[in-house]
Design a protein around this motif. Structure first.
Motif, PDB file in Angstrom:
ATOM      1  N   SER A  73      21.747 -41.948   6.941  1.00 60.88           N
ATOM      2  CA  SER A  73      22.911 -42.848   6.808  1.00 60.88           C
ATOM      3  C   SER A  73      23.370 -43.126   5.313  1.00 60.88           C
ATOM      4  CB  SER A  73      22.499 -44.097   7.560  1.00 60.88           C
ATOM      5  OG  SER A  73      21.520 -44.860   6.793  1.00 60.88           O
ATOM      6  N   GLN A  74      24.465 -43.928   5.259  1.00 61.28           N
ATOM      7  CA  GLN A  74      24.995 -44.056   3.932  1.00 61.28           C
ATOM      8  C   GLN A  74      23.977 -44.852   3.268  1.00 61.28           C
ATOM      9  OE1 GLN A  74      28.642 -46.203   4.395  1.00 61.28           O
ATOM     10  NE2 GLN A  74      29.930 -44.038   5.598  1.00 61.28           N
ATOM     11  N   LYS A  91      15.529 -42.108   7.650  1.00 57.84           N
ATOM     12  CA  LYS A  91      15.562 -43.024   8.839  1.00 57.84           C
ATOM     13  C   LYS A  91      15.711 -44.480   8.388  1.00 57.84           C
ATOM     14  CE  LYS A  91      14.115 -44.374  13.620  1.00 57.84           C
ATOM     15  NZ  LYS A  91      14.016 -45.545  13.379  1.00 57.84           N
ATOM     16  N   ALA A  92      16.801 -45.025   8.349  1.00 55.92           N
ATOM     17  CA  ALA A  92      16.905 -46.470   7.937  1.00 55.92           C
ATOM     18  C   ALA A  92      16.489 -47.519   9.151  1.00 55.92           C
ATOM     19  CB  ALA A  92      18.696 -46.846   7.668  1.00 55.92           C
ATOM     20  N   PRO A  93      16.274 -48.650   8.858  1.00 54.73           N
ATOM     21  CA  PRO A  93      15.433 -49.671   9.741  1.00 54.73           C
ATOM     22  C   PRO A  93      16.533 -49.929  11.055  1.00 54.73           C
ATOM     23  CG  PRO A  93      14.971 -50.406   7.551  1.00 54.73           C
ATOM     24  CD  PRO A  93      15.795 -49.229   7.406  1.00 54.73           C
ATOM     25  N   SER A  94      17.700 -50.057  10.533  1.00 55.72           N
ATOM     26  CA  SER A  94      18.635 -50.574  11.298  1.00 55.72           C
ATOM     27  C   SER A  94      20.038 -50.291  10.726  1.00 55.72           C
ATOM     28  CB  SER A  94      18.663 -52.096  11.537  1.00 55.72           C
ATOM     29  OG  SER A  94      18.928 -52.843  10.325  1.00 55.72           O
ATOM     30  N   PHE A  95      21.088 -50.534  11.649  1.00 58.10           N
ATOM     31  CA  PHE A  95      22.642 -50.298  11.053  1.00 58.10           C
ATOM     32  C   PHE A  95      22.936 -51.618  10.093  1.00 58.10           C
ATOM     33  CE2 PHE A  95      27.068 -50.836  11.301  1.00 58.10           C
ATOM     34  CZ  PHE A  95      27.480 -49.612  10.745  1.00 58.10           C
ATOM     35  N   ASP A  96      22.424 -52.534  10.306  1.00 56.14           N
ATOM     36  CA  ASP A  96      22.510 -53.936   9.538  1.00 56.14           C
ATOM     37  C   ASP A  96      22.071 -53.457   8.021  1.00 56.14           C
ATOM     38  OD1 ASP A  96      23.727 -55.419  11.603  1.00 56.14           O
ATOM     39  OD2 ASP A  96      21.649 -56.425  11.830  1.00 56.14           O
ATOM     40  N   CYS A  97      21.104 -52.799   7.732  1.00 56.18           N
ATOM     41  CA  CYS A  97      20.615 -52.361   6.574  1.00 56.18           C
ATOM     42  C   CYS A  97      21.656 -51.323   6.090  1.00 56.18           C
ATOM     43  CB  CYS A  97      19.230 -51.653   6.654  1.00 56.18           C
ATOM     44  SG  CYS A  97      17.953 -52.680   6.813  1.00 56.18           S
ATOM     45  N   VAL A  98      21.970 -50.613   6.803  1.00 50.35           N
ATOM     46  CA  VAL A  98      22.987 -49.426   6.377  1.00 50.35           C
ATOM     47  C   VAL A  98      24.108 -50.392   5.663  1.00 50.35           C
ATOM     48  CG1 VAL A  98      24.528 -47.588   6.826  1.00 50.35           C
ATOM     49  CG2 VAL A  98      22.414 -47.761   7.860  1.00 50.35           C
ATOM     50  N   ARG A 137      25.526 -50.074   1.942  1.00 48.33           N
ATOM     51  CA  ARG A 137      26.705 -49.282   1.502  1.00 48.33           C
ATOM     52  C   ARG A 137      27.508 -50.495   0.531  1.00 48.33           C
ATOM     53  NH1 ARG A 137      30.403 -47.924  -0.309  1.00 48.33           N
ATOM     54  NH2 ARG A 137      32.154 -46.362   0.243  1.00 48.33           N
ATOM     55  N   LYS A 138      27.250 -52.032   0.865  1.00 42.69           N
ATOM     56  CA  LYS A 138      27.982 -52.823  -0.109  1.00 42.69           C
ATOM     57  C   LYS A 138      27.522 -52.856  -1.103  1.00 42.69           C
ATOM     58  CE  LYS A 138      29.282 -57.715   0.355  1.00 42.69           C
ATOM     59  NZ  LYS A 138      29.069 -57.944  -1.016  1.00 42.69           N
ATOM     60  N   ASN A 139      25.913 -52.702  -1.516  1.00 46.09           N
ATOM     61  CA  ASN A 139      25.599 -52.582  -2.782  1.00 46.09           C
ATOM     62  C   ASN A 139      26.189 -51.448  -3.486  1.00 46.09           C
ATOM     63  OD1 ASN A 139      23.843 -54.608  -2.137  1.00 46.09           O
ATOM     64  ND2 ASN A 139      22.007 -53.404  -1.465  1.00 46.09           N
ATOM     65  N   GLN A 140      26.442 -50.568  -3.175  1.00 47.68           N
ATOM     66  CA  GLN A 140      27.068 -49.299  -3.929  1.00 47.68           C
ATOM     67  C   GLN A 140      28.075 -49.666  -4.075  1.00 47.68           C
ATOM     68  OE1 GLN A 140      26.945 -45.996  -0.817  1.00 47.68           O
ATOM     69  NE2 GLN A 140      25.094 -44.943  -1.660  1.00 47.68           N
ATOM     70  N   GLU A 141      28.975 -50.216  -3.258  1.00 50.55           N
ATOM     71  CA  GLU A 141      30.626 -50.737  -3.471  1.00 50.55           C
ATOM     72  C   GLU A 141      30.451 -51.832  -4.700  1.00 50.55           C
ATOM     73  OE1 GLU A 141      34.453 -49.552  -2.687  1.00 50.55           O
ATOM     74  OE2 GLU A 141      32.397 -49.077  -1.678  1.00 50.55           O
ATOM     75  N   ASP A 142      29.773 -52.749  -4.474  1.00 50.03           N
ATOM     76  CA  ASP A 142      29.538 -53.986  -5.703  1.00 50.03           C
ATOM     77  C   ASP A 142      29.211 -53.143  -6.957  1.00 50.03           C
ATOM     78  OD1 ASP A 142      30.160 -55.682  -3.729  1.00 50.03           O
ATOM     79  OD2 ASP A 142      27.886 -56.307  -3.646  1.00 50.03           O
ATOM     80  N   LYS A 143      28.370 -52.043  -6.797  1.00 50.60           N
ATOM     81  CA  LYS A 143      27.962 -51.339  -8.272  1.00 50.60           C
ATOM     82  C   LYS A 143      29.118 -50.632  -8.885  1.00 50.60           C
ATOM     83  CE  LYS A 143      24.680 -48.281 -10.013  1.00 50.60           C
ATOM     84  NZ  LYS A 143      23.329 -47.412  -9.540  1.00 50.60           N
ATOM     85  N   LEU A 144      29.987 -50.102  -8.009  1.00 55.75           N
ATOM     86  CA  LEU A 144      31.253 -49.345  -8.341  1.00 55.75           C
ATOM     87  C   LEU A 144      32.008 -50.422  -8.998  1.00 55.75           C
ATOM     88  CD1 LEU A 144      31.781 -46.825  -5.471  1.00 55.75           C
ATOM     89  CD2 LEU A 144      31.041 -46.266  -7.815  1.00 55.75           C
ATOM     90  N   ILE A 145      32.259 -51.492  -8.276  1.00 55.73           N
ATOM     91  CA  ILE A 145      33.230 -52.528  -8.701  1.00 55.73           C
ATOM     92  C   ILE A 145      32.676 -53.243 -10.256  1.00 55.73           C
ATOM     93  CG2 ILE A 145      34.095 -54.881  -8.461  1.00 55.73           C
ATOM     94  CD1 ILE A 145      34.007 -54.022  -5.444  1.00 55.73           C
ATOM     95  N   SER A 146      31.389 -53.271 -10.443  1.00 56.27           N
ATOM     96  CA  SER A 146      30.884 -53.717 -11.443  1.00 56.27           C
ATOM     97  C   SER A 146      30.861 -52.986 -12.857  1.00 56.27           C
ATOM     98  CB  SER A 146      29.409 -54.311 -11.468  1.00 56.27           C
ATOM     99  OG  SER A 146      28.394 -53.186 -11.051  1.00 56.27           O
TER     100      SER A 146
END
Length: 310
Positions: free
Chosen positions: A66-67, A232-239, A243-252
């Motif tokens: 997953s992402q 295998k991710a634990p759940s879609f919530d983790c995904v 993905r949000k962490n990736q986006e926050d890193k790009l923004i920072s």
């Protein structure tokens, strides 16, 4: 599948350890990541090398995840070990490289469903191009062009920016979030699973098209692979969090790549929810190796009867 423990003496050469260290710096990974390389990537690379030698011809390895699961990181470090430890030639690709052009997706959006303007789901990849490229990588060619996609512009990169490799190569790696995934039962498509499907695909036309593409065209690509690894991710919530962490890193970092705010990201990730959850439920039954991740994206357990890490 049997549960296995990844514990094997590390025998990476000095040259390979140097290359791994440089790659860790490029990816801005902590020094502790060397344990992941030694305990996980090294045994996998060693066994795949043995399987490639048994096959004799080009060995095709697919990585599903997953992402945010780390599939591109895994592909990069496996390539590093293959090249610097075993002196193998490698073509490392992502299914993202084979996205249809923006113009082609616009055509799909206008004639089939507006949601197809967004890249990612089955039906938005150039499968014939992917198959043609992978076939060429096992044949005698001086220069095989490896298509690249420019996410900053949401379009295929110009041809002069594509990589070129001499073929045949020893190992082809193709990573992607939908690699190896089978189509859903049509009955499972009737009920929307999120707001995007409920509000923008109320009649199910988009998800039925995506599912039909996955059933009719993608198996021709997936069946080319000798082995499928799943992260295998634990759940879609983790995904979503990853993905949000990736986006926050790009923004920072003030990245030049297009970034999304929380509302935009929430809508975007919903394009992937149905098939990501389907993969988490169904893919472990037939992937050759399943590596389970915890919420911190760390490898915690491996399952795969085809692997012996003892």
């Amino acid at each position: 599948m049997s549960t296995t423990t990844l514990c094997q003496p590390t025998a990476l050469s000095k040259q390979c350890l140097t290359a791994v260290s440089n790659l860790m710096q490029t990816h801005k990974l902590p020094t502790s990541f060397i344990d992941t390389v030694k305990d996980w990537y090294w045994p996998i690379a060693k066994q795949i090398t043995e399987l490639k030698q048994q096959k004799g011809q080009t060995y095709y390895l697919a990585i599903n995840g997953s992402q945010g699961s780390g599939k591109s990181t895994m592909a990069a470090f496996l390539q590093c070990i293959f090249e610097h430890q075993f002196d193998l030639s490698v073509a490392n690709l992502s299914i993202d490289d084979f996205y249809l052009t923006r113009k082609e997706r616009k055509h799909l959006a206008e004639h089939i469903h507006p949601l197809l303007a967004t890249r990612g789901v089955p039906g938005t990849h150039d499968i014939p191009l992917a198959i043609e490229t992978l076939k060429k990588l096992s044949e005698l060619h001086n220069n095989v062009q490896l298509v690249r996609f420019n996410k900053a512009y949401d379009d295929r990169a110009e041809k002069h920016l594509w990589d070129k490799v001499a073929a045949p190569v020893d190992i082809v790696i193709l990573e992607g979030w939908c690699m190896g995934l089978q189509a859903q039962n049509p009955a499972d498509l009737y009920t929307p699973i999120n707001q995007l499907e409920q509000m923008e695909d109320s009649n199910g036309r988009w998800r039925k098209f995506v599912n039909a593409q996955l059933e009719e065209h993608y198996p021709d690509l997936f069946n080319m692979f000798d082995q499928l690894i799943m992260l295998k991710a634990p759940s879609f919530d983790c995904v979503y969090k990853w993905r949000k962490n990736q986006e926050d890193k790009l923004i920072s970092q003030q990245s030049t790549r297009f970034t999304m705010d929380q509302a935009e990201l929430n809508r975007f990730i919903q394009h992937y929810q149905r098939l990501t959850e389907h993969a988490l439920e169904s893919l472990p039954d037939y992937a050759n190796l399943v590596i389970e991740l915890n919420e911190q994206q760390q490898f915690v357990k491996a399952k795969g009867a085809a692997y012996d890490f003892s």
